[in-house]
Scaffold this active site. Structure first.
Site, mmCIF file in Angstrom:
data_model
loop_
_atom_site.group_PDB
_atom_site.id
_atom_site.type_symbol
_atom_site.label_atom_id
_atom_site.label_comp_id
_atom_site.label_asym_id
_atom_site.label_seq_id
_atom_site.Cartn_x
_atom_site.Cartn_y
_atom_site.Cartn_z
ATOM 1 C CG ASN A 1 0.077 -5.088 5.555
ATOM 2 O OD1 ASN A 1 -0.591 -5.091 6.584
ATOM 3 N ND2 ASN A 1 -0.208 -5.880 4.526
ATOM 4 N NE ARG B 1 -4.587 2.301 1.930
ATOM 5 C CZ ARG B 1 -4.447 1.855 3.186
ATOM 6 N NH1 ARG B 1 -5.322 2.231 4.100
ATOM 7 N NH2 ARG B 1 -3.486 1.003 3.499
ATOM 8 C CB CYS C 1 -0.920 0.017 1.230
ATOM 9 S SG CYS C 1 -1.902 -1.483 1.429
#
Length: 323
Positions: free
Chosen positions: A79, A16, A2
């Site tokens: 993450n 995002r 991401c």
């Protein structure tokens, strides 16, 4: 994985990409001011700022991936596998589980200064949500004044200034910022020939700006690419121009099915890309199979309600036929 970014024109924008091989059933969710937030270790909060973002709603609780509140503060979790280490519950501390961090912060803070004060008192713990294991994440938090990165590692809770206004995944944020030194010579202009005065060079094409910018899908490369694109972006101040440019910024790290295999026959794709006008509370998004921008305005919902407002994302391609 991401990528998250900020962008400032007349208004402040925050958004995002979420890159994964499958969706958990994401929805655009408005949490109104009077929705009861039942925190794991901190009791129930019946009054807070309203917020909007992308979330998976489980047992009536919004598990936000990214969100902005009505005061213009945005936050996204990305993450951080292998580096995230959460703290143990301690008596006398403000123990906050990682899954409730976004509503905990956005429900209370009207600006980045208040965020910093809140984080200084917080103990971030790894208490899971039901059967969901604690996700290993780090976070970008921003408003119109700037951005910070929050990481909890074996060395404890760290809050870093984020002058790039960008976040991806591993390695830890200070290393991501340091590696930008490798690209200090990048320029949007046509490259100057500095290789050697002994060899004649001729430009074989126009449009050779950003020569040397990495193009792979690793988190280090995505960090450098989005930081460069964002910092060199030029757009008008109108809403349409600003939103369009923001999607182009994050489009520079879009993941196409087939290019990033994470298991046999399984590929990471950009499941959705978000762009929220944090100043106005409008959540724009696209999905992998729908490039037409859709929008949900939190102020067109009842922000004094006690129930969530949920909107399923438009996932099928919308094509405008001109004839």
């Amino acid at each position: 994985m991401c990528t998250a970014a900020t962008y400032q024109t007349k208004d402040f924008y925050f958004g995002r990409t979420l890159d994964y091989e499958f969706s958990y059933g994401d929805e655009i969710v408005v949490t109104p001011r009077k929705f009861p937030l039942d925190f794991c270790h901190m009791g129930k909060c019946d009054a807070h700022y309203g917020m909007i973002g992308m979330a998976h709603v489980a047992d009536g609780y919004p598990l936000y991936y990214d969100a902005v509140n009505e005061k213009g503060v945005g936050m996204a979790g990305l993450n951080f596998v292998g580096n995230a280490v959460y703290q143990k519950v301690e008596e006398g501390r403000e123990n906050v589980a990682q899954y409730e961090l976004i509503p905990w912060v956005l429900g209370q803070c009207a600006n980045l200064q208040e965020v910093r004060k809140l984080l200084a008192k917080m103990n971030l713990v790894g208490t899971p949500f039901g059967d969901f294991p604690a996700a290993q994440l780090h976070w970008i938090i921003a408003d119109a004044s700037g951005a910070i990165t929050l990481e909890c590692t074996k060395d404890g809770l760290q809050v870093y200034d984020n002058p790039a206004g960008v976040l991806t995944n591993n390695p830890p944020f200070p290393m991501q910022m340091f590696q930008l030194n490798n690209y200090a010579g990048l320029s949007p202009k046509q490259p100057e020939h500095r290789f050697s005065g002994q060899i004649p060079f001729t430009s074989y094409s126009r449009g050779m700006g950003a020569m040397g910018l990495p193009g792979d899908l690793s988190s280090e490369s995505r960090f450098a690419r989005v930081a460069f694109v964002k910092c060199n972006s030029v757009s008008g101040d109108s809403e349409k121009e600003s939103v369009s440019q923001f999607f182009h910024i994050l489009g520079s790290v879009d993941q196409q099915r087939g290019c990033c295999e994470v298991a046999e026959g399984k590929y990471e794709i950009t499941i959705y890309t978000s762009c929220c006008n944090a100043s106005k509370g409008i959540y724009y998004y696209t999905t992998y199979d729908n490039h037409q921008i859709s929008a949900v305005d939190m102020h067109r919902t009842d922000l004094d309600s006690k129930t969530l407002s949920c909107y399923k994302p438009v996932t099928e391609e919308q094509i405008f036929c001109q004839n």
